[in-house]
Design an enzyme around this catalytic site. Structure first.
Site: not given
Ligand code: PLP
Length: 333
Positions: A47, A262, A288
């Site tokens: 992010k 999720y 993730y």
């Molecule tokens: C937010 C996030 C993602 C996904 O990214 P997007 O741009 O929302 O698809 C992947 N890995 C981690 C660790 C995240 O925090």
């Protein structure tokens, strides 16, 4: 055409490293990792690249408060709270519990602990409702109180945020040239889609034809596919680059690895987290990157790559959430 301006808070470029022990244990392609978990601000993650653009825009709009939303253990919320602190904004966030039976670690530790440390004002919902409209309602309330909120969508995923990953595509191209490697595939976790959309747009602009393979982290693939396409188109528009006729064939999403849902524990993802920690000393996360790595390992075992291939795994961060999954990873019970 000039691109929107951005901050330079994120620690860039992030390293690309080889994963020799993982690669040889799999007996497949040569695997490299791009360390976007090391972007620095607020313990880093993907992010940060988006927030370099989004918080610059908030400044340009003369906002005084950043508003966003996510799950209780959202890495996006944590990084946004850190950026807001660093840029001198107040930060107000809406979070929902996500899990049906969260324990105290999940509700209070990991990212939640850090959100509080960064001074974010946290509004908890009981879940079920629409999170982005709850954030809009919060912003409206703040406006009535005389504040000037800037609302960042879920995951920071709009075309402006995705520009952060257009820049990352350029960074990867420069590093690949310096390393003298050609990446056949970039594998990553795909949530709200901005990361993947930015990379796809950047690769299109640079004429690079590597497959960008996203692994979804929640259900509803068809909605994700159309969202990813819309985000990619919007990003290309910002770049003033025409969308190729075969755009749809460049949107690769694999939805076999998010498990029960999720943020839910998926055994293959937990195994992938342990494997990377034990073989390479790299910390993934269960929500993730563990799921994406499980997907990459499975693809390798399915013979999707040859030994001559070179794959880049994009580490998007998330390790601060490990502490929220204490019960899952604890060896002492
Ligand atoms: C937010 C996030 C993602 C996904 O990214 P997007 O741009 O929302 O698809 C992947 N890995 C981690 C660790 C995240 O925090």
């Amino acid at each position: 055409m000039t691109l929107p301006s951005k901050l330079a808070f994120a620690h860039l470029p992030t390293p690309i490293e080889r994963l020799p022990r993982l690669s040889s244990s799999l007996g497949g392609p040569t695997i490299y990792i791009k360390r976007d978990d090391c972007t620095g601000v607020g313990m880093g993650g993907n992010k940060c690249r988006k927030l370099d653009y989004l918080i610059a825009d908030a400044r340009a709009m003369n906002a005084d408060t950043v508003v966003t939303c996510g799950g209780v253990q959202s890495n996006h919320v944590r990084q946004t709270a850190a950026y807001a602190a660093r840029a001198g904004f107040r930060c107000s966030v809406v979070v929902e519990p996500v899990l049906e039976e969260p324990d105290a670690h999940y509700l209070e530790s990991g990212n939640m602990l850090l959100d509080g440390l960064f001074g974010a004002e946290i509004h908890r919902t009981d879940g079920g409702g629409d999170l982005e409209s709850a954030a809009e309602d919060l912003a409206e309330r703040l406006r009535r109180e005389g504040r000037r909120p800037y609302v960042i969508p879920l995951g920071g995923s709009n075309p402006l945020g995705a520009l952060g990953y257009v820049d990352c595509a350029d960074e990867i191209a420069a590093q690949a040239a310096a390393l003298n490697v050609k990446f056949n595939c970039v594998a990553l976790a795909s949530g709200s889609g901005g990361t993947q959309a930015g990379l796809i747009a950047g690769f299109i602009r640079n004429g690079v034809d590597a497959v960008i393979q996203g692994f979804t982290v929640s259900p509803e693939k068809s909605r994700k596919q159309s969202r990813l396409e819309a985000l990619t188109r919007g990003t290309l528009e910002l770049l003033n680059v025409a969308a190729p006729a075969d755009l749809a064939s460049r949107l690769h999403l694999d939805d076999r690895f998010f498990g029960p849902g999720y943020a839910c524990v998926e055994p293959r993802a937990i195994a992938a987290v342990r494997r990377l920690a034990e073989t390479e000393g790299v910390l993934l996360d269960p929500v993730y990157t563990g799921k994406a790595m499980a997907g990459l390992i499975a693809a390798t075992e399915e013979g999707k790559f040859s030994r001559a291939d070179t794959v880049l795994f994009l580490h998007t961060g998330g390790a601060p959430a490990l502490f929220a999954y204490h019960a899952t990873f604890s060896s002492t019970g």
